[in-house]
Write an enzyme that holds these catalytic residues in place. Structure first.
Site, mmCIF file in Angstrom:
data_model
loop_
_atom_site.group_PDB
_atom_site.id
_atom_site.type_symbol
_atom_site.label_atom_id
_atom_site.label_comp_id
_atom_site.label_asym_id
_atom_site.label_seq_id
_atom_site.Cartn_x
_atom_site.Cartn_y
_atom_site.Cartn_z
ATOM 1 N N GLU A 190 0.857 -1.187 0.000
ATOM 2 C CA GLU A 190 0.000 0.000 0.000
ATOM 3 C C GLU A 190 0.893 1.236 0.000
ATOM 4 O O GLU A 190 1.857 1.323 0.747
ATOM 5 C CB GLU A 190 -0.974 0.012 1.186
ATOM 6 C CG GLU A 190 -0.419 0.445 2.528
ATOM 7 C CD GLU A 190 0.422 -0.624 3.213
ATOM 8 O OE1 GLU A 190 1.168 -0.272 4.132
ATOM 9 O OE2 GLU A 190 0.344 -1.791 2.820
ATOM 10 N N GLU A 191 0.565 2.128 -0.895
ATOM 11 C CA GLU A 191 1.331 3.359 -1.020
ATOM 12 C C GLU A 191 0.926 4.284 0.122
ATOM 13 O O GLU A 191 -0.250 4.493 0.371
ATOM 14 C CB GLU A 191 0.975 3.987 -2.367
ATOM 15 C CG GLU A 191 1.904 5.056 -2.789
ATOM 16 C CD GLU A 191 1.551 5.551 -4.178
ATOM 17 O OE1 GLU A 191 1.328 6.768 -4.301
ATOM 18 O OE2 GLU A 191 1.494 4.740 -5.105
ATOM 19 N N ALA A 192 1.901 4.820 0.804
ATOM 20 C CA ALA A 192 1.619 5.722 1.908
ATOM 21 C C ALA A 192 0.936 6.984 1.382
ATOM 22 O O ALA A 192 1.281 7.483 0.308
ATOM 23 C CB ALA A 192 2.910 6.076 2.631
ATOM 24 N N HIS A 242 2.002 9.520 -1.768
ATOM 25 C CA HIS A 242 1.094 9.717 -2.897
ATOM 26 C C HIS A 242 0.804 11.215 -3.094
ATOM 27 O O HIS A 242 0.916 11.744 -4.194
ATOM 28 C CB HIS A 242 -0.198 8.941 -2.652
ATOM 29 C CG HIS A 242 -1.195 9.078 -3.759
ATOM 30 N ND1 HIS A 242 -1.051 8.424 -4.969
ATOM 31 C CD2 HIS A 242 -2.322 9.810 -3.852
ATOM 32 C CE1 HIS A 242 -2.067 8.747 -5.749
ATOM 33 N NE2 HIS A 242 -2.850 9.596 -5.104
ATOM 34 N N GLN A 270 7.375 2.990 -8.292
ATOM 35 C CA GLN A 270 6.247 3.530 -9.046
ATOM 36 C C GLN A 270 6.777 4.499 -10.089
ATOM 37 O O GLN A 270 7.839 5.091 -9.938
ATOM 38 C CB GLN A 270 5.243 4.175 -8.105
ATOM 39 C CG GLN A 270 5.800 5.341 -7.328
ATOM 40 C CD GLN A 270 4.944 5.648 -6.128
ATOM 41 O OE1 GLN A 270 4.848 4.861 -5.214
ATOM 42 N NE2 GLN A 270 4.317 6.792 -6.151
#
Length: 162
Positions: free
Chosen positions: A82-84, A88, A117
């Site tokens: 999960e991207e923090a 983001h 990413q």
């Protein structure tokens, strides 16, 4: 310019052995060098965002009041499923709104950037990273080490303490 902080620091917040050094770096080394010795003001999650505050809006507000974003690249940050939220939002501001300059600190050898990413790969392609080579540094706490000189080069101008 209405900014309160010189930089907002983004780092992985999971508690693993690797994170122990990263947290030590974020809470001890960075403030010692950049705040105490160089006169910058950092915003660090867990130190400058208070319990009970709405984390999402606090993060957005603090980032908007920061001149730079410092992102610590670690395997943990890259492999996190999960991207923090802060990462983001930071990348959105930096790339889409072209608001804030990003400083990428490579805390361990990442090797290929393939797992990163796309937005981070784009920033690396544009400006590269600053590599932490603490093992090769005689005085990692010295603001005059090559690493800290590179970081300061990317930071906003400030009145340097003598």
């Amino acid at each position: 310019d209405g900014k309160i902080y010189d930089a907002y620091v983004i780092y992985p917040k999971n508690h693993t052995n690797e994170a122990n050094f990263v947290e030590y770096f974020v809470y001890q080394i960075m403030p010692d060098i950049l705040e105490n010795k160089c006169g910058y003001k950092l915003c660090i999650y867990g130190r400058d965002i208070y319990p009970g505050e709405d984390a999402a809006s606090a993060i957005e507000t603090r980032m908007q009041k920061s001149r730079r974003l410092i992102i610590l690249l670690t395997h943990q940050l890259i492999n996190s499923k999960e991207e923090a939220y802060d990462q983001h939002f930071a990348l959105y501001n930096a790339l889409v709104q072209n608001d804030t300059k990003v400083i990428l600190l490579e805390m361990e050898t990442i090797g290929t950037y393939g797992k990163l990413q796309e937005s981070l790969r784009f920033i690396i392609k544009q400006q590269g990273t600053i590599k932490w080579k603490e093992k090769h540094t005689v005085h990692p706490q010295s603001p005059n080490s090559k690493f800290w000189k590179q970081v300061r080069y990317h930071m906003p101008l400030t009145s340097w303490p003598s």
